[in-house]
Design a protein around this motif. Sequence first.
Motif, PDB file in Angstrom:
ATOM      1  N   SER A 110       0.807  -1.225   0.000  1.00  8.42           N
ATOM      2  CA  SER A 110       0.000   0.000   0.000  1.00  8.42           C
ATOM      3  C   SER A 110       0.833   1.266   0.000  1.00  8.42           C
ATOM      4  O   SER A 110       0.342   2.334  -0.382  1.00  8.42           O
ATOM      5  CB  SER A 110      -0.945   0.000   1.199  1.00  8.42           C
ATOM      6  N   GLU A 111       2.099   1.178   0.394  1.00  5.48           N
ATOM      7  CA  GLU A 111       2.977   2.348   0.401  1.00  5.48           C
ATOM      8  C   GLU A 111       3.754   2.500  -0.906  1.00  5.48           C
ATOM      9  O   GLU A 111       4.503   3.463  -1.074  1.00  5.48           O
ATOM     10  CB  GLU A 111       3.951   2.255   1.573  1.00  5.48           C
ATOM     11  N   ASN A 112       3.552   1.584  -1.851  1.00  4.27           N
ATOM     12  CA  ASN A 112       4.272   1.616  -3.123  1.00  4.27           C
ATOM     13  C   ASN A 112       3.479   2.472  -4.126  1.00  4.27           C
ATOM     14  O   ASN A 112       2.782   1.970  -5.010  1.00  4.27           O
ATOM     15  CB  ASN A 112       4.478   0.193  -3.644  1.00  4.27           C
ATOM     16  N   THR A 113       3.606   3.773  -3.968  1.00  8.74           N
ATOM     17  CA  THR A 113       2.851   4.720  -4.790  1.00  8.74           C
ATOM     18  C   THR A 113       3.077   4.538  -6.284  1.00  8.74           C
ATOM     19  O   THR A 113       2.103   4.550  -7.051  1.00  8.74           O
ATOM     20  CB  THR A 113       3.167   6.163  -4.348  1.00  8.74           C
ATOM     21  N   PRO A 114       4.310   4.357  -6.766  1.00  9.76           N
ATOM     22  CA  PRO A 114       4.494   4.159  -8.213  1.00  9.76           C
ATOM     23  C   PRO A 114       3.787   2.912  -8.743  1.00  9.76           C
ATOM     24  O   PRO A 114       3.187   2.947  -9.818  1.00  9.76           O
ATOM     25  CB  PRO A 114       6.015   4.042  -8.370  1.00  9.76           C
ATOM     26  N   ALA A 115       3.843   1.818  -8.004  1.00 10.58           N
ATOM     27  CA  ALA A 115       3.162   0.595  -8.460  1.00 10.58           C
ATOM     28  C   ALA A 115       1.652   0.802  -8.482  1.00 10.58           C
ATOM     29  O   ALA A 115       0.981   0.386  -9.433  1.00 10.58           O
ATOM     30  CB  ALA A 115       3.514  -0.579  -7.552  1.00 10.58           C
ATOM     31  N   ARG A 116       1.126   1.443  -7.454  1.00 14.01           N
ATOM     32  CA  ARG A 116      -0.325   1.679  -7.407  1.00 14.01           C
ATOM     33  C   ARG A 116      -0.771   2.530  -8.595  1.00 14.01           C
ATOM     34  O   ARG A 116      -1.795   2.246  -9.221  1.00 14.01           O
ATOM     35  CB  ARG A 116      -0.696   2.308  -6.079  1.00 14.01           C
ATOM     36  N   ALA A 117       0.010   3.551  -8.927  1.00  8.32           N
ATOM     37  CA  ALA A 117      -0.315   4.399 -10.083  1.00  8.32           C
ATOM     38  C   ALA A 117      -0.219   3.607 -11.384  1.00  8.32           C
ATOM     39  O   ALA A 117      -1.049   3.767 -12.291  1.00  8.32           O
ATOM     40  CB  ALA A 117       0.617   5.607 -10.120  1.00  8.32           C
ATOM     41  N   PHE A 118       0.779   2.741 -11.488  1.00 14.41           N
ATOM     42  CA  PHE A 118       0.968   1.893 -12.672  1.00 14.41           C
ATOM     43  C   PHE A 118      -0.264   1.031 -12.913  1.00 14.41           C
ATOM     44  O   PHE A 118      -0.787   0.964 -14.029  1.00 14.41           O
ATOM     45  CB  PHE A 118       2.215   1.030 -12.470  1.00 14.41           C
TER      46      PHE A 118
END
Length: 65
Positions: A22-30
């Motif tokens: 949940s803290e992996n902002t780039p992956a979440r955006a991807f």
Amino acid sequence: MEAACTRCRDQGAASVWLATNSENTPARAFYRARGFGEVGQTQFRIADQTYENTVYRYVFGPDGG
């Protein structure tokens, strides 16, 4: 990602699910940019540490995409 989703669709899957930290902002955006929708939360445990994960789902449309 595209090859994996294509394979799942070709095998008859109605959707694809995945989870990321949940803290992996780039992956979440991807994942969101590729049409995955957030469907919930889960925890991932490594030894004595627990990490919050966001669960995503991509639903294949009637046209296969």
